[in-house]
Design an enzyme around this catalytic site. Sequence first.
Site, PDB file in Angstrom:
ATOM      1  N   PHE A   1      54.094  32.017  27.122  1.00  0.00           N
ATOM      2  CA  PHE A   1      54.684  30.748  26.702  1.00  0.00           C
ATOM      3  C   PHE A   1      55.522  30.989  25.453  1.00  0.00           C
ATOM      4  O   PHE A   1      55.188  31.808  24.600  1.00  0.00           O
ATOM      5  CB  PHE A   1      53.593  29.733  26.369  1.00  0.00           C
ATOM      6  CG  PHE A   1      52.984  29.077  27.571  1.00  0.00           C
ATOM      7  CD1 PHE A   1      53.770  28.400  28.480  1.00  0.00           C
ATOM      8  CD2 PHE A   1      51.617  29.131  27.795  1.00  0.00           C
ATOM      9  CE1 PHE A   1      53.216  27.778  29.590  1.00  0.00           C
ATOM     10  CE2 PHE A   1      51.052  28.523  28.893  1.00  0.00           C
ATOM     11  CZ  PHE A   1      51.853  27.842  29.797  1.00  0.00           C
TER      12      PHE A   1
ATOM     13  N   GLU B   1      59.380  36.449  37.822  1.00  0.00           N
ATOM     14  CA  GLU B   1      59.020  37.866  37.729  1.00  0.00           C
ATOM     15  C   GLU B   1      59.545  38.630  38.942  1.00  0.00           C
ATOM     16  O   GLU B   1      60.018  39.765  38.812  1.00  0.00           O
ATOM     17  CB  GLU B   1      57.500  38.024  37.625  1.00  0.00           C
ATOM     18  CG  GLU B   1      57.085  39.479  37.425  1.00  0.00           C
ATOM     19  CD  GLU B   1      55.614  39.648  37.044  1.00  0.00           C
ATOM     20  OE1 GLU B   1      54.843  38.681  37.188  1.00  0.00           O
ATOM     21  OE2 GLU B   1      55.251  40.758  36.606  1.00  0.00           O
TER      22      GLU B   1
ATOM     23  N   HIS C   1      43.369  34.563  34.226  1.00  0.00           N
ATOM     24  CA  HIS C   1      44.359  34.883  33.200  1.00  0.00           C
ATOM     25  C   HIS C   1      43.669  34.927  31.829  1.00  0.00           C
ATOM     26  O   HIS C   1      43.314  33.889  31.271  1.00  0.00           O
ATOM     27  CB  HIS C   1      45.453  33.818  33.209  1.00  0.00           C
ATOM     28  CG  HIS C   1      46.644  34.155  32.362  1.00  0.00           C
ATOM     29  ND1 HIS C   1      46.665  35.200  31.460  1.00  0.00           N
ATOM     30  CD2 HIS C   1      47.870  33.589  32.294  1.00  0.00           C
ATOM     31  CE1 HIS C   1      47.833  35.249  30.869  1.00  0.00           C
ATOM     32  NE2 HIS C   1      48.590  34.283  31.352  1.00  0.00           N
TER      33      HIS C   1
ATOM     34  N   HIS D   1      52.618  40.479  35.855  1.00  0.00           N
ATOM     35  CA  HIS D   1      52.037  39.396  35.065  1.00  0.00           C
ATOM     36  C   HIS D   1      51.419  38.387  36.043  1.00  0.00           C
ATOM     37  O   HIS D   1      50.316  37.931  35.821  1.00  0.00           O
ATOM     38  CB  HIS D   1      53.105  38.746  34.186  1.00  0.00           C
ATOM     39  CG  HIS D   1      52.566  37.715  33.247  1.00  0.00           C
ATOM     40  ND1 HIS D   1      51.543  37.984  32.369  1.00  0.00           N
ATOM     41  CD2 HIS D   1      52.877  36.402  33.052  1.00  0.00           C
ATOM     42  CE1 HIS D   1      51.260  36.895  31.670  1.00  0.00           C
ATOM     43  NE2 HIS D   1      52.042  35.917  32.071  1.00  0.00           N
TER      44      HIS D   1
ATOM     45  N   CYS E   1      50.523  34.982  25.914  1.00  0.00           N
ATOM     46  CA  CYS E   1      50.063  35.877  26.990  1.00  0.00           C
ATOM     47  C   CYS E   1      50.579  37.306  26.823  1.00  0.00           C
ATOM     48  O   CYS E   1      50.159  38.204  27.546  1.00  0.00           O
ATOM     49  CB  CYS E   1      50.512  35.337  28.341  1.00  0.00           C
ATOM     50  SG  CYS E   1      50.372  33.554  28.481  1.00  0.00           S
TER      51      CYS E   1
ATOM     52  N   LYS F   1      45.165  39.311  38.197  1.00  0.00           N
ATOM     53  CA  LYS F   1      44.707  37.977  37.776  1.00  0.00           C
ATOM     54  C   LYS F   1      44.119  37.201  38.957  1.00  0.00           C
ATOM     55  O   LYS F   1      43.414  36.220  38.745  1.00  0.00           O
ATOM     56  CB  LYS F   1      45.860  37.184  37.150  1.00  0.00           C
ATOM     57  CG  LYS F   1      46.317  37.699  35.791  1.00  0.00           C
ATOM     58  CD  LYS F   1      47.372  36.791  35.187  1.00  0.00           C
ATOM     59  CE  LYS F   1      47.815  37.284  33.805  1.00  0.00           C
ATOM     60  NZ  LYS F   1      48.721  38.454  33.867  1.00  0.00           N
TER      61      LYS F   1
END
Lengths: 301, 433
Positions: free
Chosen positions: B419, B334, B360, B323, B183, B355
């Site tokens: 990830f 976050e 995403h 994010h 990502c 998002k």
Amino acid sequence: MEGEASIVAITGVGVLTPAGVGPAALRNWLRDPGEVGRPVPDFDAAAYIHNPKVLRSMQRLFQLASAAAVLAMRQAGMGSTAELTSHADVTRAGTALATTDISPITADLVQTLEEAGGGELQLSRFGEVALHKLHPFRRLTLLANMAAAHVSLLFGLQGPSFTMTSGVEAAQQAVAESYWTIVEGRADLMVCEAGDSPAYGVETETSREAAGALVLERWSSAKARGAAVVGLLRATAASGGVVAARIDEEPLRRCPASGGLLSMIEAVDRLSGADPQRSEGVAAGAGLQILPASYAEVAAR
Amino acid sequence: MKSHGPNKGRRVVVTGLGAVTPIGHNAAETWQGLKERRCGIDTISLFDASTFETRIAGEVRGFDLEKVQGKAPAEIQDVLDRKNTFGYAAALEALGDAGLKLGDASVDGSRIGVSMGTEGRRDCLLPELAARKLRARTEAERRAALAAIPGYEYLRYAPYALVYALSSLIGARGPMNTISTACTSSSQAVGFAVEKIRSGDADIMLAGGAESLMEPTMVSSFILLGALSKRNDNPKAASRPFDGARDGFVLAEGAAMLVLEDAWHAYRRGARIYGEIAGFGCSINAYRITDSPPDGQGPLLAMNAALEDAGIAPSEVDYINAHGTSTVQNDASETMAIKRCLGEYARKVPISSTKSMTGHMVNAAGAIEALISLLVIGEGYIPPTLNQEMADPVCDLDYVPNVGRQAKVRTVISNSFGFGGSNGSLVFREYVA
């Protein structure tokens, strides 16, 4: 940028090839590439990564690249998190990976599909079949950056990290960006690793397994901790001079992701007995030059 | 950032934008979609997902792939799969927006580079391999079947195929990067493109990312991880970053491209400037492969590095494009990172996750959110985070709930976390010569 600030120390080297483990095996393989098989012989990932649960979630490619990083960190005297933290600030120690794309056509997927439909891909049943048969971490085994993730976990590295998948230039890019990351002051230490392991279903007769790693450190940091420096990196605009093993030639072109890094390791090995008074070094690609370990001391005099 | 030697001090501006997203087929439509609070998430239509636990995604609908592919130069048509076609279309838009004409002899190709955040997508080969290989009875049959697959198909699905196509398209011979950090990929691709201009290696960089995960294998692998929302009965409410009822993220596809340029180069040719990319930072968590660190340590390091690189104090940040994936762990991590980075000032800064509307876009997420961050500066409008209905005590900052705001925004942080623990943060600011 001149002087010590432009020099990065190489304090660890790790390499695995179809001819065996270590720089001597790499040297032999480059000299005589004919008589080796595809895999790294007798590779036992558990000798490098001790957590069996972690090992099960790693494709062989990631195991090889991580093993190379372990070898390099051991040589650098930082084979564990405890040893790393005694020598470096983990928030200023990062990792860069070069790899190729990861094929999703894995052995467990093929087996699942064969069981589900006698060799036919039945998309209408794929969800229910896959959800019951495939490894829950399947997605993670397909991510290109996963070897970097495992290396960061093995040593507690928290600094800058990136994964290059630019084909045959990936490894040189990863090392070059790591070099600048240190020279520009964003990290004190970078572990650079790269690996190739032909994926299930897309392997060819000529593809080979290999992995390599370098530990790069700020020269002043390496000197301060009394590290055994095995080579030096510096940026250069010079295009002439001695060139490292070419990544577009046999056998390195059989290892597209790691070939660039293996060529640098070969240069470090070749220079280990070189005359320190000679400063031309070895052109290593990506605007970098590899120099003998003793060159910095000579230059400083 | 590499700022060594005679090029020290080069500033990097953005002069062109392009996008293909679930809420718009170009940058303007996407921006309009954000202003209209339009959500691009719906039931999956690209394959039969009826047996999947998650059956929703942010698909790009109504986009004529074949038309775009048909107009592409013959030499790159072979590598234009769905993902790369999105990237190609967004790149054409961005280059046109920047006023750069393809084949313009006045543009030195050796001073132009391409930096992409993307992955290989060999999943697309599965039906072919299933037909040709899985039915093979012997190793020799399997190898023969593999050999029958045209070589360009392997290139098409290689991670660097998009860089190949775009560099060929524009005659770029400068720095070429492909970065695959899940990502975080395209955020880092933009960051490394900035570096190439600052260092003097290039005057112009085309940077961005492209994504399409709408394959059974990919969707199922995310389901296996337990990362996706299962709110199949109400797709528009599925992506709800920071909300107390969030249950996972929603996969989406698309692409976003930015034309980055040395500020002096842009000024000399009279280019419109959207804003400046002032800083970039990256880090890795060293926490767990699947989980976000509760203390936000890795994200914090990336944000701190980006601010330091930009020479900007935390109190100068006017907006954060988070994010904000809508997973329980990411959003809490976050939030903690933002609090540690900005201190008490964190409570005064508007934060939103777009998002909630786009879904995403994974490898393309950093690029589309970079594009949005620049438009926030230029348009003076902060998009909301949709589906804010239930408070979460650990996510207690100002997430611009449900309704956007007019605001003067000079400085933005855009976060991307992936990830494997890869993190990247970019700092954008209003360009003042």
